[in-house]
Design a protein around this motif. Structure first.
Motif, PDB file in Angstrom:
ATOM      1  N   LEU A  25       0.822  -1.214   0.000  1.00 20.26           N
ATOM      2  CA  LEU A  25       0.000   0.000   0.000  1.00 20.26           C
ATOM      3  C   LEU A  25       0.859   1.268   0.000  1.00 20.26           C
ATOM      4  O   LEU A  25       0.598   2.178  -0.800  1.00 20.26           O
ATOM      5  CB  LEU A  25      -0.984  -0.006   1.166  1.00 20.26           C
ATOM      6  CG  LEU A  25      -2.040   1.096   1.143  1.00 20.26           C
ATOM      7  CD1 LEU A  25      -2.879   1.044  -0.127  1.00 20.26           C
ATOM      8  CD2 LEU A  25      -2.935   0.975   2.365  1.00 20.26           C
ATOM      9  N   PRO A  26       1.899   1.372   0.840  1.00 17.65           N
ATOM     10  CA  PRO A  26       2.769   2.553   0.728  1.00 17.65           C
ATOM     11  C   PRO A  26       3.424   2.675  -0.652  1.00 17.65           C
ATOM     12  O   PRO A  26       3.579   3.784  -1.173  1.00 17.65           O
ATOM     13  CB  PRO A  26       3.820   2.340   1.821  1.00 17.65           C
ATOM     14  CG  PRO A  26       3.138   1.491   2.822  1.00 17.65           C
ATOM     15  CD  PRO A  26       2.234   0.587   2.031  1.00 17.65           C
ATOM     16  N   GLY A  27       3.778   1.573  -1.265  1.00 18.25           N
ATOM     17  CA  GLY A  27       4.347   1.621  -2.616  1.00 18.25           C
ATOM     18  C   GLY A  27       3.345   2.130  -3.631  1.00 18.25           C
ATOM     19  O   GLY A  27       3.685   2.930  -4.513  1.00 18.25           O
ATOM     20  N   LEU A  28       2.114   1.681  -3.489  1.00 25.18           N
ATOM     21  CA  LEU A  28       1.049   2.159  -4.371  1.00 25.18           C
ATOM     22  C   LEU A  28       0.804   3.652  -4.160  1.00 25.18           C
ATOM     23  O   LEU A  28       0.650   4.409  -5.124  1.00 25.18           O
ATOM     24  CB  LEU A  28      -0.226   1.360  -4.125  1.00 25.18           C
ATOM     25  CG  LEU A  28      -1.433   1.737  -4.977  1.00 25.18           C
ATOM     26  CD1 LEU A  28      -1.151   1.462  -6.439  1.00 25.18           C
ATOM     27  CD2 LEU A  28      -2.655   0.981  -4.510  1.00 25.18           C
ATOM     28  N   ILE A  31       3.129  10.611  -6.850  1.00 21.17           N
ATOM     29  CA  ILE A  31       4.063  11.151  -7.848  1.00 21.17           C
ATOM     30  C   ILE A  31       3.343  11.378  -9.176  1.00 21.17           C
ATOM     31  O   ILE A  31       3.482  12.445  -9.792  1.00 21.17           O
ATOM     32  CB  ILE A  31       5.285  10.216  -8.032  1.00 21.17           C
ATOM     33  CG1 ILE A  31       6.075  10.099  -6.720  1.00 21.17           C
ATOM     34  CG2 ILE A  31       6.163  10.683  -9.180  1.00 21.17           C
ATOM     35  CD1 ILE A  31       6.678  11.394  -6.229  1.00 21.17           C
ATOM     36  N   ALA A  32       2.562  10.395  -9.624  1.00 17.68           N
ATOM     37  CA  ALA A  32       1.842  10.532 -10.897  1.00 17.68           C
ATOM     38  C   ALA A  32       0.836  11.679 -10.839  1.00 17.68           C
ATOM     39  O   ALA A  32       0.735  12.475 -11.786  1.00 17.68           O
ATOM     40  CB  ALA A  32       1.148   9.221 -11.249  1.00 17.68           C
ATOM     41  N   ALA A  33       0.095  11.766  -9.745  1.00 17.83           N
ATOM     42  CA  ALA A  33      -0.890  12.840  -9.605  1.00 17.83           C
ATOM     43  C   ALA A  33      -0.201  14.200  -9.563  1.00 17.83           C
ATOM     44  O   ALA A  33      -0.694  15.172 -10.162  1.00 17.83           O
ATOM     45  CB  ALA A  33      -1.726  12.628  -8.344  1.00 17.83           C
ATOM     46  N   VAL A  37      -1.117  17.021 -12.336  1.00 10.58           N
ATOM     47  CA  VAL A  37      -1.673  18.326 -11.956  1.00 10.58           C
ATOM     48  C   VAL A  37      -0.714  19.448 -12.329  1.00 10.58           C
ATOM     49  O   VAL A  37      -1.142  20.506 -12.810  1.00 10.58           O
ATOM     50  CB  VAL A  37      -2.023  18.335 -10.445  1.00 10.58           C
ATOM     51  CG1 VAL A  37      -2.424  19.725  -9.989  1.00 10.58           C
ATOM     52  CG2 VAL A  37      -3.140  17.345 -10.149  1.00 10.58           C
ATOM     53  N   ALA A  38       0.568  19.247 -12.145  1.00  7.49           N
ATOM     54  CA  ALA A  38       1.549  20.275 -12.532  1.00  7.49           C
ATOM     55  C   ALA A  38       1.494  20.538 -14.032  1.00  7.49           C
ATOM     56  O   ALA A  38       1.589  21.691 -14.472  1.00  7.49           O
ATOM     57  CB  ALA A  38       2.948  19.840 -12.111  1.00  7.49           C
ATOM     58  N   ALA A  39       1.323  19.490 -14.835  1.00  9.22           N
ATOM     59  CA  ALA A  39       1.227  19.667 -16.289  1.00  9.22           C
ATOM     60  C   ALA A  39      -0.044  20.418 -16.662  1.00  9.22           C
ATOM     61  O   ALA A  39      -0.035  21.253 -17.574  1.00  9.22           O
ATOM     62  CB  ALA A  39       1.275  18.312 -16.980  1.00  9.22           C
ATOM     63  N   LEU A  40      -1.144  20.123 -15.980  1.00  7.27           N
ATOM     64  CA  LEU A  40      -2.402  20.828 -16.254  1.00  7.27           C
ATOM     65  C   LEU A  40      -2.324  22.304 -15.884  1.00  7.27           C
ATOM     66  O   LEU A  40      -2.967  23.145 -16.523  1.00  7.27           O
ATOM     67  CB  LEU A  40      -3.550  20.172 -15.494  1.00  7.27           C
ATOM     68  CG  LEU A  40      -3.999  18.804 -15.993  1.00  7.27           C
ATOM     69  CD1 LEU A  40      -5.027  18.202 -15.045  1.00  7.27           C
ATOM     70  CD2 LEU A  40      -4.552  18.897 -17.406  1.00  7.27           C
ATOM     71  N   GLY A  87       2.352  17.343  -1.769  1.00  5.61           N
ATOM     72  CA  GLY A  87       2.912  16.046  -2.158  1.00  5.61           C
ATOM     73  C   GLY A  87       3.941  15.539  -1.167  1.00  5.61           C
ATOM     74  O   GLY A  87       3.976  14.351  -0.834  1.00  5.61           O
ATOM     75  N   ALA A  88       4.784  16.439  -0.676  1.00  3.53           N
ATOM     76  CA  ALA A  88       5.801  16.037   0.304  1.00  3.53           C
ATOM     77  C   ALA A  88       5.162  15.565   1.604  1.00  3.53           C
ATOM     78  O   ALA A  88       5.578  14.541   2.170  1.00  3.53           O
ATOM     79  CB  ALA A  88       6.755  17.199   0.573  1.00  3.53           C
ATOM     80  N   VAL A  89       4.140  16.288   2.062  1.00  7.57           N
ATOM     81  CA  VAL A  89       3.436  15.881   3.287  1.00  7.57           C
ATOM     82  C   VAL A  89       2.771  14.517   3.084  1.00  7.57           C
ATOM     83  O   VAL A  89       2.865  13.625   3.938  1.00  7.57           O
ATOM     84  CB  VAL A  89       2.403  16.950   3.715  1.00  7.57           C
ATOM     85  CG1 VAL A  89       1.475  16.418   4.790  1.00  7.57           C
ATOM     86  CG2 VAL A  89       3.114  18.208   4.182  1.00  7.57           C
ATOM     87  N   ALA A  90       2.112  14.339   1.935  1.00  7.13           N
ATOM     88  CA  ALA A  90       1.461  13.057   1.647  1.00  7.13           C
ATOM     89  C   ALA A  90       2.484  11.928   1.569  1.00  7.13           C
ATOM     90  O   ALA A  90       2.246  10.825   2.083  1.00  7.13           O
ATOM     91  CB  ALA A  90       0.667  13.151   0.352  1.00  7.13           C
TER      92      ALA A  90
END
Length: 170
Positions: A27-30, A36-38, A42-45, A63-66
């Motif tokens: 689960l942490p790997g997922l 990272i993908a999200a 979002v950065a690209a959008l 992202g860092a907090v998550a």
């Protein structure tokens, strides 16, 4: 990370040292992949937005907090959880900031039970429940290669009891 030898008594040696089964890291790997993908999506959008630099900073902090909460903390818990069997004791040690340890002398173990789910049978893990003379039963969840662990514990318990029955050497 090796189990600290200074916690062992004289003549005691580690015969088995395990961390929880690797399935607890799935689960942490997922979460790592999703975060990272999200973040990149979002950065690209947002790249054509007028305030994209501020949005990227907010996105990076979120992202860092998550990543810390959903990936790093579970990994550290897995890494600092030790299931150790010596020729005299069973140790269970866990905790990153607040450390907890259970130590059961082999001579005091009265019963051992296992609980293995269908998924546990497929992946090779289960729960070991140890009943001792003084404490309530302790459960060691996500023990990898449980049949081998139980067989080794049974042998060590028999050896330990034979040693105490024989008494000190003359």
């Amino acid at each position: 990370m090796a189990y600290p030898d200074d916690l062992l008594s004289r003549g005691e040696r580690v015969t088995l040292h395990k961390h929880p089964h690797w399935k607890v890291l799935l689960l942490p790997g997922l979460w790592f992949v999703v975060i990272i993908a999200a973040g990149f999506a979002v950065a690209a959008l947002l790249r054509d937005w007028e305030y994209h630099r501020i949005a990227w900073i907010v996105l990076g902090v979120a992202g860092a907090v998550a990543l810390v909460l959903l990936v790093l903390v579970p990994f550290l818990r897995w890494r600092t959880e030790h299931f150790v069997v010596t020729n005299h004791h069973i140790f269970f040690r866990t905790g990153v900031l607040h450390r907890q340890e259970h130590r059961i002398p082999l001579i005091h173990i009265q019963n051992m039970r296992t609980d293995v789910s269908f998924l546990g049978r497929l992946l090779g893990f289960g729960t070991l429940i140890v009943e001792s003379a003084a404490d309530e039963p302790l459960q060691f969840a996500n023990v990898a290669d449980l049949p081998r662990v139980q067989a080794q514990l049974n042998q060590l318990i028999m050896d330990d009891r034979d040693h105490y029955r024989a008494g000190p050497p003359a």
